[in-house]
Design a protein around this motif. Structure first.
Motif, mmCIF file in Angstrom:
data_model
loop_
_atom_site.group_PDB
_atom_site.id
_atom_site.type_symbol
_atom_site.label_atom_id
_atom_site.label_comp_id
_atom_site.label_asym_id
_atom_site.label_seq_id
_atom_site.Cartn_x
_atom_site.Cartn_y
_atom_site.Cartn_z
ATOM 1 N N ASP A 587 48.753 35.812 31.220
ATOM 2 C CA ASP A 587 47.402 35.706 31.398
ATOM 3 C C ASP A 587 46.914 36.213 32.959
ATOM 4 O OD1 ASP A 587 44.699 35.592 30.732
ATOM 5 O OD2 ASP A 587 44.633 33.355 30.818
ATOM 6 N N TRP A 588 45.727 36.706 33.226
ATOM 7 C CA TRP A 588 45.401 37.174 34.317
ATOM 8 C C TRP A 588 44.899 36.026 35.096
ATOM 9 C CZ3 TRP A 588 45.700 42.055 36.867
ATOM 10 C CH2 TRP A 588 45.764 43.096 36.008
ATOM 11 N N ALA A 589 45.125 36.160 36.468
ATOM 12 C CA ALA A 589 44.414 35.263 37.205
ATOM 13 C C ALA A 589 42.919 35.553 37.418
ATOM 14 C CB ALA A 589 44.991 35.327 38.706
ATOM 15 N N ASP A 591 41.027 36.061 39.916
ATOM 16 C CA ASP A 591 40.538 37.289 40.968
ATOM 17 C C ASP A 591 41.174 38.510 40.344
ATOM 18 O OD1 ASP A 591 43.142 36.894 41.563
ATOM 19 O OD2 ASP A 591 43.126 36.069 43.374
ATOM 20 N N SER A 594 46.737 39.007 40.325
ATOM 21 C CA SER A 594 47.975 38.512 39.611
ATOM 22 C C SER A 594 47.966 38.187 38.328
ATOM 23 C CB SER A 594 48.781 37.276 40.344
ATOM 24 O OG SER A 594 48.101 36.438 40.318
ATOM 25 N N LEU A 596 49.946 35.315 35.211
ATOM 26 C CA LEU A 596 50.989 34.404 35.021
ATOM 27 C C LEU A 596 51.919 34.742 33.902
ATOM 28 C CD1 LEU A 596 52.084 31.712 36.085
ATOM 29 C CD2 LEU A 596 50.701 30.386 34.608
ATOM 30 N N GLN A 605 54.474 33.766 38.378
ATOM 31 C CA GLN A 605 53.532 34.603 38.876
ATOM 32 C C GLN A 605 53.747 36.031 39.447
ATOM 33 O OE1 GLN A 605 50.966 32.364 41.751
ATOM 34 N NE2 GLN A 605 49.164 33.758 41.691
ATOM 35 N N TRP A 627 45.979 30.476 31.239
ATOM 36 C CA TRP A 627 45.783 30.294 32.751
ATOM 37 C C TRP A 627 44.538 30.105 33.376
ATOM 38 C CZ3 TRP A 627 47.531 33.631 37.218
ATOM 39 C CH2 TRP A 627 47.756 32.977 38.195
ATOM 40 N N ASP A 628 44.098 28.901 33.789
ATOM 41 C CA ASP A 628 42.950 28.805 34.603
ATOM 42 C C ASP A 628 43.498 28.779 35.876
ATOM 43 O OD1 ASP A 628 40.719 27.869 35.905
ATOM 44 O OD2 ASP A 628 40.252 26.147 34.688
ATOM 45 N N SER A 629 43.547 29.787 36.669
ATOM 46 C CA SER A 629 44.077 30.016 38.113
ATOM 47 C C SER A 629 43.128 29.326 38.962
ATOM 48 C CB SER A 629 44.050 31.409 38.449
ATOM 49 O OG SER A 629 42.795 31.923 38.663
ATOM 50 N N ASN A 632 44.075 25.733 38.377
ATOM 51 C CA ASN A 632 45.474 25.790 38.446
ATOM 52 C C ASN A 632 46.191 25.049 37.440
ATOM 53 O OD1 ASN A 632 48.006 26.895 39.519
ATOM 54 N ND2 ASN A 632 48.330 25.289 40.903
#
Length: 775
Positions: A587-589, A591, A594, A596, A605, A627-629, A632
């Motif tokens: 999954d994307w961050a 922003d 990056s 995960l 990451q 992923w909830d960056s 976190n």
């Protein structure tokens, strides 16, 4: 071919697969050394890729990537730099050359030869498990059901071999007589020597006794002569094994893209194929009775009233002798409606061993045909079983599982459940700590064998693992030995899927066109591939507020993470995970800088510049959903002592919260406003309620069934089994069918306001091949 030679300060010993410098030896793949030898034979001259492939891989189809990997291995061993290229030089579009002087062993005097052998010599036991030629076998893995990987877990510690300890003691004693005798009068030398010899013989004798016991055997060397196809057809074949007399191979042939199959036999001598089952069915892998007259396997069908599971399991038998004359119907032996069973195996005592799962835990049971009853042979509490194998010759069961300490073990049992030995799996660095291992018995060498995809390993009865080959060119799976150990069956064949990028307007146009042309269905449309290779591309996802698309691809031979512009340009690989890596979720961050990735049960990451950072998680990660960056946190399936848990994991605090009331969760996401939506193993979709989780009733109809789903702007999207794209608005409780998609569409992987990403299946060919063991 010359067995020994020098390249600069490096001594090459082809017979040992070694490169030695300053008494430091490295073991390389035989094919890599064959490439080096070919270059040495043409020292200073350019050798084309075609010539190298023809020389080293004769009569075998391999890609240039295979040669490039061998060159990379050689450069690393020689301390070469791919940019400076001191030893091996690349000539663009031409080939390679060896730029260092070569001295051949047969041109040196005897004294120099002796010195070379001393410099290059190491204990043969250290390299005995590496002397196998790399063989070109093709890829095998397609998308796998999450449940089949449910028990891929746990870390391990090194186990010390009792037999190795005895061997080391004998080696120590063997070097001591000279030291002892040099300090004694000549008259004492004979007595001391005799005493030492007696001690050595005693230790060796004890070692042989230990070697014969199941708990103290060390791996034996396997080498191979050739690989040959046995079922080279356009169909898919799985679950191959030999008959007990070795006269037939028995396999399952599938109907097109469907999951139903029939059981076939093939005469090894005449190559005649014989249909065994009269009816199509969802048949599992089979097992022969000891006398070879009967087959047993599972016939799976949808439960009429699914309460605890959607599939019911019938244990059935087939008269093999009658089936060779004409196809036969199966005979019902046992029905399982409220538990999952797998791997039925006929034991010498005429009982059938099966793995049975209830409440997320597997146990090994024995079903008595005569009494129509079952007993538990082995159950790990706490812990969980992964798989088992049975040796009719030794009357032994090998079980792999995760014990209460979280480590993977090999347990050896007798058919009455008596535990013979239990050892932690001692893994080499090539096998990730949490990867599940499913071995088969080697009938000749009192050991087991297993594949991780492109690598083969032996497994001793005390859990010691040794690699018996360098990575193969492609993947292979499910090794099954010939009764006499002279060959091994594998399943090979690539799963070829592509990524499709389609606008929602294009989807609407295709459906409108199909309605006007009644002769053409939307399912017949061919979608242009956004990313295409002859291997698998899958799980494409949009970059948040960006123009990139991330996806998984096996185009370089291993599953890696790639990124591309939305126009399909600028495609590049941003990971370099090791051989046989398996990725289960990314999954994307927020922003977009990056991603995960869950690779080999570990969260990593990965940044757009290819740099990486491991994210520590207390337990093996089986599946990453989301992923909830920003906060976190991640939605995960983790394995706790072999039992699966659906959790929300705080990556900063290393804390987890169990979700979904202990249901078996197949897929899960949070919407933009934070609502948790998850799918259970009965195809039901749920969301949390004020007191307990509640089913989304509008999405529990046959028409909405789907493997996975995506959420965008609080709207759920998925493709059902009728090849329809549907949506459900969580805010308005509105359900809509948006249009039809092609029958070759595997899944919807992402959607935004204007476009969608899908995986389409190009081919899923599988065939049975035979690897012949050298005598």
């Amino acid at each position: 071919m010359t067995e020994q030679y020098w390249i600069g300060g490096f001594f090459i010993d082809v017979s040992r697969n070694q490169i030695t410098q300053n008494k430091q030896s490295q073991t390389l793949a035989p094919k890599a050394l064959a490439v080096l030898t070919c270059l040495a034979e043409h020292q200073g001259k350019v050798v084309s890729q075609e010539a190298l492939l023809a020389k080293v891989w004769p009569n075998t189809v391999v890609s240039p990537n295979t040669l490039q990997r061998s060159i990379a291995q050689l450069r690393k061993a020689l301390g070469d730099d791919g940019k400076v290229q001191t030893y091996i030089k690349t000539h663009a579009k031409q080939g390679y050359s060896l730029e260092c002087d070569v001295r051949w062993h047969d041109k040196l005097n005897e004294t120099e030869s002796v010195n070379m052998e001393s410099d290059g010599d190491v204990d043969a036991n250290e390299v005995s498990t590496n002397n196998v030629s790399a063989i070109n076998v093709a890829a095998m893995d397609g998308p796998q059901d999450d449940n089949s990987e449910a028990t891929s877990n746990a870390a391990n510690l090194n186990a010390i071999s009792t037999h190795d300890e005895h061997k080391e003691q004998a080696n120590d004693l063997a070097t001591k007589p000279a030291v002892l005798t040099s300090k004694l009068p000549k008259s004492s030398v004979g007595l001391v020597s005799i005493a030492v010899v007696i001690v050595i013989l005693g230790v060796i004798g004890y070692g042989y006794l230990a070697f014969d016991s199941p708990s103290a055997h060390t791996p034996s060397v396997l080498t191979f002569d050739r690989l040959r196809s046995l079922t080279a057809t356009d169909d898919k074949e799985f679950d191959a094994s030999y008959s007990p007399d070795g006269q037939y191979i028995v396999f399952h042939r599938y109907l097109g893209k469907q999951c139903i199959n029939r059981v076939w036999a093939k005469d090894v001598t005449t190559q005649e194929e014989i249909l065994l089952t009269k009816e199509w069915g969802a048949y599992s892998s089979h097992s022969f009775s000891k006398d070879g007259k009967q087959l047993v396997f599972l016939a799976t069908e949808a439960c009429r009233e699914p309460v605890t599971q959607k599939s019911c399991y019938d244990l059935v038998s087939l008269d093999f002798e009658k089936s060779l004359k004409s196809p036969q119907k199966t005979n019902l032996m046992l029905q399982c409606q409220n538990s999952t069973v797998r791997d039925p195996t006929w034991l010498n005592n005429n009982h059938i061993a099966l793995l049975q799962k209830k409440s997320q835990r597997w146990k090994l049971i024995s079903y008595s045909i005569s009494d129509n009853s079952s007993t538990v042979l082995y159950d790990l509490k706490p812990g969980n079983l992964l798989g088992f194998s049975y040796s009719s010759k030794e009357d032994l069961i090998a079980v792999t599982g995760v014990h209460g300490d979280g480590q993977h073990y090999l347990d050896m049992l007798k058919p009455d459940g008596h535990l013979v030995s239990s050892h932690v799996l001692d893994r080499p660095q090539e096998i990730p700590p949490f990867r599940p291992i499913y071995p088969s018995f080697d009938p000749l060498n009192k050991q087991l064998l297993f594949s991780t995809g492109r690598q083969l390993f032996t497994l001793s009865y005390q859990g010691k693992i040794a690699k018996i080959s360098q990575p193969f060119a492609d993947r292979m799976a499910v090794p099954k030995f010939h009764p006499e150990g002279k060959s091994i069956l594998f399943i090979k064949g690539p799963y070829d899927s592509d990524v499709v990028l389609l606008s929602l307007n294009q989807l609407a146009d295709k459906n409108a066109s199909a309605q006007k042309q009644s002769s053409q269905s939307p399912s017949e449309y061919v979608y242009p591939s956004f990313q295409r290779s002859t291997q698998g591309e899958d799980y494409a996802i949009f970059q948040p507020d960006g123009d990139l698309i991330a996806f998984l691809s096996e185009r370089t031979g291993d599953e890696q993470l790639w990124i591309s512009g939305s126009d399909g340009q600028g495609t590049q690989k941003i990971t370099d995970f090791p051989v046989d890596t398996y990725i289960r979720g990314m999954d994307w961050a927020a922003d977009g800088n990056s991603l995960l990735v869950n690779a080999n049960n570990v969260l990593t990451q990965v940044f757009l510049d290819s740099s990486q950072q491991t994210i520590p998680v207390k337990y093996p990660v089986i599946r990453l959903f989301q992923w909830d960056s920003i906060h976190n946190t991640a939605l995960l399936i983790v394995s706790v002592k072999g039992v699966l848990k659906f959790v929300e994991y705080d990556l900063a605090k290393a804390e987890m919260k169990e979700l979904a009331d202990n249901k078996r969760v197949i897929w899960a996401l949070r919407s933009e406003d934070g609502r948790l939506i998850y799918k259970d193993h009965l195809n039901q979709l749920w969301q949390p309620g004020p007191a307990e989780d509640q089913r989304i009733e509008a999405l529990n109809q046959e028409a909405t069934k789907a493997k996975t789903f995506v959420i965008n702007d609080n709207v759920i999207y998925a493709i059902n089994t009728d090849n329809q794209l549907w949506s459900y608005d969580l805010n308005t409780d509105t359900f809509n069918i948006l249009g039809d998609v092609g029958e070759d569409v595997d899944d919807l992987t992402d959607i935004n306001k204007t476009q969608l990403l899908m995986s389409i299946r190009v081919s899923a060919k599988k065939e049975v091949v035979e690897l012949v063991v050298s005598e």
